[in-house]
Design a protein around this motif. Structure first.
Motif, PDB file in Angstrom:
ATOM      1  N   THR A  35       0.833  -1.208   0.000  1.00  0.00           N
ATOM      2  CA  THR A  35       0.000   0.000   0.000  1.00  0.00           C
ATOM      3  C   THR A  35       0.865   1.256   0.000  1.00  0.00           C
ATOM      4  OG1 THR A  35      -1.638  -1.225   1.270  1.00  0.00           O
ATOM      5  CG2 THR A  35      -1.928   1.153   1.154  1.00  0.00           C
ATOM      6  N   GLU A  38       2.165   1.868  -3.395  1.00  0.00           N
ATOM      7  CA  GLU A  38       1.097   2.389  -4.259  1.00  0.00           C
ATOM      8  C   GLU A  38       0.879   3.881  -4.031  1.00  0.00           C
ATOM      9  OE1 GLU A  38      -2.037  -1.240  -5.114  1.00  0.00           O
ATOM     10  OE2 GLU A  38      -2.310  -0.035  -3.343  1.00  0.00           O
ATOM     11  N   VAL A  39       0.791   4.269  -2.755  1.00  0.00           N
ATOM     12  CA  VAL A  39       0.529   5.671  -2.443  1.00  0.00           C
ATOM     13  C   VAL A  39       1.695   6.549  -2.909  1.00  0.00           C
ATOM     14  CG1 VAL A  39       0.188   7.318  -0.565  1.00  0.00           C
ATOM     15  CG2 VAL A  39      -1.021   5.150  -0.539  1.00  0.00           C
TER      16      VAL A  39
ATOM     17  N   ASP B  63      -6.667  12.721  -7.752  1.00  0.00           N
ATOM     18  CA  ASP B  63      -5.665  13.381  -6.895  1.00  0.00           C
ATOM     19  C   ASP B  63      -6.042  14.809  -6.563  1.00  0.00           C
ATOM     20  OD1 ASP B  63      -4.310  11.166  -7.391  1.00  0.00           O
ATOM     21  OD2 ASP B  63      -2.450  12.127  -8.028  1.00  0.00           O
ATOM     22  N   MET B  79      -4.498  11.815  -1.326  1.00  0.00           N
ATOM     23  CA  MET B  79      -4.444  10.381  -1.021  1.00  0.00           C
ATOM     24  C   MET B  79      -4.008  10.014   0.379  1.00  0.00           C
ATOM     25  SD  MET B  79      -3.785   8.409  -4.329  1.00  0.00           S
ATOM     26  CE  MET B  79      -2.050   8.546  -4.528  1.00  0.00           C
ATOM     27  N   ILE B  80      -3.457  10.967   1.147  1.00  0.00           N
ATOM     28  CA  ILE B  80      -2.958  10.615   2.471  1.00  0.00           C
ATOM     29  C   ILE B  80      -4.077  10.034   3.333  1.00  0.00           C
ATOM     30  CG2 ILE B  80      -1.915  11.534   4.582  1.00  0.00           C
ATOM     31  CD1 ILE B  80      -0.012  11.419   2.225  1.00  0.00           C
ATOM     32  N   ALA B  83      -5.235   6.623   2.176  1.00  0.00           N
ATOM     33  CA  ALA B  83      -4.237   5.622   2.557  1.00  0.00           C
ATOM     34  C   ALA B  83      -4.407   5.250   4.023  1.00  0.00           C
ATOM     35  CB  ALA B  83      -2.830   6.155   2.305  1.00  0.00           C
ATOM     36  N   THR B  86      -7.377   3.008   4.298  1.00  0.00           N
ATOM     37  CA  THR B  86      -7.021   1.669   3.832  1.00  0.00           C
ATOM     38  C   THR B  86      -6.277   0.914   4.919  1.00  0.00           C
ATOM     39  OG1 THR B  86      -6.768   2.637   1.649  1.00  0.00           O
ATOM     40  CG2 THR B  86      -5.891   0.432   1.950  1.00  0.00           C
ATOM     41  N   TYR B 324      -9.097   5.862  -6.680  1.00  0.00           N
ATOM     42  CA  TYR B 324      -8.152   6.875  -6.214  1.00  0.00           C
ATOM     43  C   TYR B 324      -6.803   6.822  -6.932  1.00  0.00           C
ATOM     44  CZ  TYR B 324     -11.380   7.473  -2.333  1.00  0.00           C
ATOM     45  OH  TYR B 324     -12.490   7.713  -1.561  1.00  0.00           O
ATOM     46  N   LEU B 325      -6.380   5.648  -7.367  1.00  0.00           N
ATOM     47  CA  LEU B 325      -5.023   5.536  -7.900  1.00  0.00           C
ATOM     48  C   LEU B 325      -4.965   5.621  -9.420  1.00  0.00           C
ATOM     49  CD1 LEU B 325      -3.454   2.720  -5.716  1.00  0.00           C
ATOM     50  CD2 LEU B 325      -2.949   5.135  -5.602  1.00  0.00           C
TER      51      LEU B 325
END
Lengths: 129, 326
Positions: A35, A38-39, B63, B79-80, B83, B86, B324-325
């Motif tokens: 992960t 990925e980030v 983004d 994205m922080i 993440a 997740t 998101y990615l």
């Protein structure tokens, strides 16, 4: 309830854990690293990975994301859901049913969307107003 | 139990107690359900792919949409937070699998403890998702919708950062009041009036030479196209129709309306799964505390609800990638 033995190895036996608890933390570490990668890739978007793969019409970066996602899905299913310890038949029934149907669905929808995109790009259809 | 199956399976096929594929009835049915539920989610994500490929040259860039982190107001941190969400969900999957393992060892208090941690993780995730929805619905900069339904955003001509409508639009007093159903002959009402009219935005734009229009069209580098000063004014005067702030099912300030529709639908459906997972976990948690599974002699119920919980995590891994990615 009969206890089945847990398979304590991952990476085709490359990494072997002493007990099930240790394996769980090991898999967590693996998932967290994937992960994090990925980030990091998603934030910095290295230029080298932004070019398109011929024929697939897909950026290298996106392919990496999809592959890493499938890696994560594999370890969640195999180790957290204990698929590794189920019979081969159960594994195949669940996984292949799913994969065949999803591949077909994705292929046909993406194909159709590309067709509609092409039609929309023809001059006499206007969306730029 | 398992020995009775092995003794005379040919005579006893329909007598019950069989365990096809060496899995109990409950676990097998849970797997069947998960496959079908997984196909439902695949349908949603594939439909998202359909919409995205259909608007390949103008899809919003995730983004630039999900840049907010609670308590860090005004900072752009793409994205922080997702993440973090997740990680919370993966972590709660870990506590779940530890609970299942403690169940195999018949350790009641350990199962209860790990179930509690799992419930807390799930609650944090659902709460984070609610916050993310609220931020998305409220929006941040505001944009103009054109007659053709396209979105025009505003950027600073030097930094190319987004500029909020209230930073440059001129606010006039108007006599236009919101129409309520108690007024007038026909009992219709209208939505909340936007903060600014399109005329006020154009006037503000004319008075601020450093503001440019950014369209939804992606250029060769995959970035949104920024128009020149003249083009900006022209497109605004010719096509500007209404003001959009935030997102709903009809329009959103980030671009194609389908983007918001799929966001609400997919993360909403997933969030509903997490919510029901938390409810199931709470039920199981109380059963553990009450000693139901001690009396039953096994903790298979924890295993079954665990399968569902891991599945929720599994789906999120895919939602994270495709929303998101990619």
């Amino acid at each position: 309830m009969a206890h089945q033995e847990h398979d304590l190895t991952i990476f085709r036996g490359l990494i072997k854990f002493k007990n099930i608890t240790q394996k769980i933390w090991g898999v967590l570490l693996l998932l967290s690293i994937v992960t994090a990668v990925e980030v990091a890739l998603g934030i910095y978007k290295p230029d080298a990975l932004m070019s398109y793969i011929p024929y697939l019409n897909m950026k290298i970066l996106n392919l990496i994301f999809i592959v890493l996602t499938i890696v994560k899905a594999y370890y969640i299913t195999w180790d957290f859901m204990h698929m590794r310890d189920e019979t081969k038949l159960l594994r195949r029934v669940v996984v292949w049913t799913f994969i065949f149907l999803v591949l077909y669905l994705v292929w046909i929808l993406i194909q159709e969307a590309g067709y509609i995109f092409d039609i929309d790009s023809i001059d006499y259809i206007k969306r730029d107003f | 139990m398992s020995s009775s199956v092995n003794v005379s399976s040919s005579e006893n096929t329909w007598g019950g107690g069989n365990k096809p594929m060496n899995a109990s009835y409950g676990k097998l049915m849970m797997w069947f359900f998960l496959v079908s539920d997984g196909l439902t989610f695949s349908g949603f994500i594939a439909a998202y792919g359909f919409a995205r490929f259909k608007f390949l040259d103008s899809w919003p860039i995730a983004d630039e949409v999900f840049t907010h982190v609670p308590f860090l107001h005004g900072q752009e941190l793409p994205m922080i937070y997702v993440a973090f969400m997740t990680f919370v969900l993966i972590m709660s999957s870990v506590t779940m699998v530890l609970a299942v393992d403690a169940g195999h060892q018949m350790k009641q208090s350990k199962v209860a403890f790990y179930m509690l941690l799992t419930i807390i993780g799930g609650a944090i995730f659902v709460g984070s998702q609610a916050w993310e929805w609220a931020t998305f619905i409220n929006g941040d900069y505001g944009a103009v919708k054109t007659k053709g339904g396209n979105i025009l955003q505003f950027v600073d001509s030097h930094s190319h950062h987004r500029v909020a409508l209230h930073d440059f639009a001129h606010k006039h007093h108007t006599d236009r009041v919101q129409h309520e159903e108690t007024n007038g002959l026909w009992f219709y009402d209208e939505g909340t009036l936007p903060e600014y009219s399109i005329a006020e935005v154009i006037e503000g734009m004319e008075a601020s030479p450093n503001v440019l229009v950014r369209t939804q069209t992606l250029n060769k580098d995959g970035e949104k196209t920024i128009l020149s000063r003249d083009e900006s004014l022209n497109i605004l005067r010719a096509h500007g129709q209404s003001i959009v702030t935030g997102a709903n099912l009809y329009e959103n300030e980030y671009g194609v309306p389908l983007f918001a529709d799929f966001f609400f639908f997919i993360t909403g459906f997933h969030g509903f799964h997490v919510f029901s997972g938390v409810v199931l976990n709470i039920i199981i948690f109380f059963n553990v505390i009450l000693g139901t599974y001690e009396r039953r002699g096994h903790y298979e119920m924890v295993e079954k609800v665990g399968l569902y919980w891991h599945f929720v995590d599994l789906v999120w891994v895919f939602v994270f990638t495709f929303f998101y990615l990619v």
